[in-house]
Scaffold this motif. Structure first.
Motif: not given
Length: 920
Positions: A148, A151, A163, A166, A181-182, A185-186, A189, A193-194, A196
């Motif tokens: 994070d 990000i 966007k 990754m 990573i997921l 993403e949450n 969000s 936009e991620f 992967l």
């Protein structure tokens, strides 16, 4: 099997002597990846820097690089790896093991068996989850992924980002990063936009990167292997990604900085290595760890100044404490040393100018005094110069007049010694040899006097080119070997193959080598004369060392003066003019070289050395000619159309002008001229172009000399198969003898007369054709010797099998067909066939005879298969085998055995046909 795995292993010890009280500990560092991965080296650097700060322990290190990125799914690989480690460290057990989470599958399954009860320190990302609990002897070092924060820095520095791509591989280690990573993403969000890319092949990932939208960025984690299992080096992948990407690229590892990434919140493996080293020291000192799970502070904000400028990111918005690398220096930082140096130089120059002005005033005063003194000596000097000129002219004229009758004396004496006008007794031979020796010394004296006068008049003309010392020395040694009367003197050559060429005159360099090597041979009754060379800065140093009579110290200072010899008794015993070293010195001086006496000691030997400037220009070769000459010049060395030529000549010379001259001399419809610029190229052409009729070979060439090239040609071709004519600037009798000893058919001196050269070439080619014609007739005669009764017996044998064994009859018909085909298909214009062809003919013959004589005949073969392509004369083996069967074995009631053996021996092939018949 252990041999089936691919494993890179490096093992080293620190060779440091410690006091006996210092304990020695063995640390094994097991890296899951290859040695060229930068993160691995940073990790090891951190470990060693921490351990080696202590003074209580000494550490030996072993390293294993497992390459698990390529073999993470291969269970057999892990099993073989465990066997390998167990065998290697059975006796030399480590005290501590430091590794990473990618090796967890190896240690969780085989660790207790391979390294029982040994502490294992494992570095892992905090988001990694183990299927099985870690054993008690395992200590974990966790690194917080903190995706994070990367990000946040992306959205802060590029707020319009919509966007984020990754970039992450699909190795066992990389899959552990996919979960955080997921989670990130949450969390983000609603902002970005991620995408992967870990489930894409490498090529597809690059396509996505190349086509990334304008308001997007790339965050590169690592890429050890893709979804297909193909292995990669992450630092090379990031370089390719940065080349393809048209949008900003951020990274999470310090080693990616400088590849084109902006930077970010990056991990520094050196910090993790320091944590691992601290754990080892705590255990050694008895400090109990509060937990087997330790967190390492390993991430910092680092950015590339060049990329910040490229993507217009203001440094002010970066987090506090961020590190900026690759910042450009100002003018003072860049040129501080030059500015200070220039100032100092100006001061020095000012001082020198003052000194020069003072010296100039003193010199003027001295010049005035000298001018007054010189005026009184001028008249006397002019008279002495005129007298000296008259003396020089007398010497030159007399020397030229003496040369012709002296050559006549030498030639007549050699003829008498050889007995061409009748036998002579021993006493007459001895007296004639004395005349020859005296005449040759006088001839050398006259040559030296002529050169001495040319040097005085400055009439020596030099053609300075790139010269190969190895080739020059080979030519000189070849000639001198013919002049050594005693077998107790050996000439040795020790020159490196990669020695740089020198910038000198070819003929004069040979003269210097003849003088120095000749002196070494002359003054050495028994022992060696060694020629060696080495590079010294911008020069090449050549040394001639002998084990001869040596020179006393009081005479060494006058060696390089004209008409000076070392010892009076030496002059009486060995002869000589005392000009050789003087002339050598003057010639080398004009070639920008220098000669000096290295050392000398009476009765132990002498060593002279000289230096010549080396050149980066390679001695001429065919490739060089094609690159440097014009298209017209290049066209002259191409092979002409063979359809309009009757004879093929190979011209070998390292100078393009000489090759063009030879092509011009033989430029008509009778000759085709091929060219080569060195000896090795000539040998290659001779071996590939089978229709060459004659070779014109220069002596002095780079690589190998013409003499050596001629000898290599003679290893395969006789003097009538391929005549060789030697071309050289030196026409001394010893040079001619060396050429013929190397296998030459003729000898032509440069510069040659075109008409004479054409006549000699024509005679040699006619001789070759006459010999070939006689050989062809002989081959045709041998080919016609198939005996009718053999055909009758063979057909009768086959007919008998037609009624009892049709398959055998068909097989024998095939052998008979093969025998007849190979017998009649021998080219009667060819002088050789392959060994394989001759053996097939022999086997066809013996199979028919075995069918005819049944168990009475046995044929055995002992053949070296590597010789099948060798060329031999046709119809050599089969007639011998036929003779053994007909006249040796079948005369006996019980028959016998024929054994055919073909083996390689030094200098050729040994073919033997042996039988146990009635004998002779």
């Amino acid at each position: 099997m252990l041999l089936a795995i691919i494993l890179f292993t490096v093992y080293s010890h620190n060779n440091i002597i410690y006091a006996d009280s210092i304990q020695e500990k063995h640390v094994l560092i097991v890296n899951p990846f290859t040695q060229d991965y930068p993160g691995s080296q940073l990790y090891i650097k951190g470990i060693k820097s921490t351990l080696e700060k202590n003074s209580e322990f000494k550490f030996d290190y072993s390293y294993e690089y497992l390459d698990l990125a390529r073999h993470s799914h291969d269970e057999r690989y892990l099993e073989d790896l465990a066997k390998y480690l167990k065998a290697k460290y059975l006796k030399y057990k480590p005290d501590y093991i430091i590794t990473a989470i990618s090796a967890y599958s190896l240690f969780s399954k085989y660790g207790n068996d391979v390294f029982p009860n040994i502490p294992v320190i494992i570095d892992r990302d905090d988001d990694t989850h183990f299927i099985n609990p870690m054993p008690p002897n395992h200590i974990e070092i966790s690194q917080l992924t903190e995706i994070d924060k990367n990000i946040d820095i992306i959205l802060k520095t590029k707020p319009l980002t919509k966007k984020i791509y990754m970039v992450l591989g699909d190795s066992i280690n990389e899959r552990n990063i996919a979960k955080p990573i997921l989670e990130a993403e949450n969390k983000f969000s609603d902002k970005v936009e991620f995408v992967l890319l870990n489930k894409l092949p490498y090529e597809d990932m690059l396509k996505v990167i190349k086509n990334a939208e304008d308001n997007s960025v790339i965050l590169y984690f690592r890429w050890y292997s893709d979804v297909k299992g193909k292995s990669f080096i992450p630092t090379e992948v990031i370089q390719t990604v940065c080349q393809y990407a048209k949008v900003p690229v951020y990274g999470v590892s310090m080693q990616y900085l400088g590849s084109g990434v902006i930077g970010g919140y990056v991990g520094n493996q050196e910090l993790v290595g320091q944590t691992a080293g601290s754990i080892v020291l705590n255990i050694l000192k008895g400090n109990k760890l509060s937990d087997n799970h330790i967190y390492a502070s390993s991430r910092v904000y680092i950015f590339d100044w060049r990329q910040l400028k490229r993507w217009k990111i203001d440094e002010k918005i970066l987090p506090t404490g961020s590190i900026i690398q690759y910042r450009e220096k100002n003018v003072w930082e860049l040129y501080k040393a030059y500015i200070i140096g220039t100032f100092v130089l100006l001061i020095v120059q000012a001082v020198l100018i003052i000194v020069l002005l003072i010296n100039k005033r003193k010199r003027k005063r001295a010049e005035t005094e000298l001018l007054q003194a010189n005026n009184s000596l001028r008249e006397m000097t002019e008279k002495l110069i005129n007298i000296d000129k008259m003396k020089d002219e007398f010497l030159v004229t007399t020397s030229h007049e003496l040369q012709t009758p002296l050559n006549g004396i030498i030639n007549i004496s050699e003829t008498l010694v050889e007995g061409k006008y009748g036998d002579i007794n021993q006493k007459q031979e001895e007296e004639l040899n004395v005349i020859l020796a005296v005449s040759r010394r006088l001839s050398l004296l006259i040559r030296d006097i002529i050169d001495f006068e040319k040097i005085k008049r400055n009439e020596i003309e030099l053609n300075l080119t790139a010269i190969d010392i190895r080739s020059a020395s080979t030519v000189v040694v070849e000639v001198l070997k013919h002049l050594i009367d005693s077998k107790n003197v050996e000439i040795l050559v020790s020159i490196p193959e990669d020695l740089s060429p020198v910038f000198a005159d070819e003929n004069r360099l040979l003269q210097v080598l003849f003088n120095l090597l000749g002196n070494g041979v002359k003054f050495t009754a028994k022992g060696t004369v060694t020629l060696s060379a080495e590079e010294k800065g911008d020069f090449v140093k050549i040394s001639i060392e002998d084990t001869g009579i040596g020179i006393s110290k009081e005479k060494q200072g006058k060696l390089f003066y004209a008409f000076s010899q070392a010892e009076e008794e030496t002059s009486i015993q060995y002869g000589g003019s005392g000009l050789g070293l003087y002339i050598s010195r003057q010639l080398l001086k004009r070639m920008n070289g220098q000669i000096f006496l290295e050392w000398s000691e009476p009765q132990k030997g002498t060593c002279f050395s000289f230096v010549l400037p080396k050149t980066k220009v390679e001695p001429a070769n065919k490739k060089r000619i094609l690159e440097l000459e014009s298209e017209e010049a290049a066209a002259t060395i191409k092979v002409e159309n063979k359809s309009v030529k009757n004879c093929s000549i190979l011209a070998v010379d390292d100078k393009i002008t000489n090759l063009r001259a030879l092509k011009s001399i033989f430029h008509d419809r009778e000759y085709e001229v091929l060219t080569a610029s060195n000896g090795m190229e000539a040998i290659e052409i001779v071996n590939t172009e089978k229709d060459i009729d004659l070779v014109l070979m220069d002596v002095m060439m780079p690589g190998i000399s013409g003499y050596e090239a001629c000898r290599k040609i003679r290893e395969k071709y006789s003097s009538y198969d391929l005549p060789v004519v030697i071309l050289t600037v030196r026409d001394a009798p010893e040079d001619i003898a060396a050429g013929f000893d190397a296998g030459a058919n003729d000898f032509v001196t440069k510069p040659f007369v075109a008409k004479e050269l054409r006549a000699r070439v024509s005679n040699l080619i006619q001789m070759k054709k006459s010999v070939q014609k006689a050989l062809k007739n002989e081959m045709a005669f041998l080919q016609s010797q198939i005996k009718p009764h053999f055909l009758y017996n063979a057909i009768s044998t086959i007919m008998s099998f037609c009624y009892t064994d049709g398959a055998r009859a068909g097989e024998l018909l095939a052998y008979l067909s093969q025998y007849l085909q190979k017998s009649f298909n021998i080219d009667n214009t060819a002088t050789t066939v392959s060994l394989e062809n001759e053996l097939e003919l022999t086997k066809a013959y013996t199979e028919i005879q075995k069918a005819r004589f049944g168990e009475r005949l046995t044929v055995e073969y002992d053949i070296d298969d590597s010789l099948m392509e060798q060329r031999i004369l046709p119809l050599i083996i089969q007639p011998l085998v036929e003779n053994s069967i007909q006249h040796g074995l079948m005369k006996r009631k019980n028959g016998g055995i024929v054994k055919i053996t073909v083996k390689k021996e030094i200098g050729g092939i040994r073919i033997s046909v042996e039988d146990n018949g009635i004998g002779i």
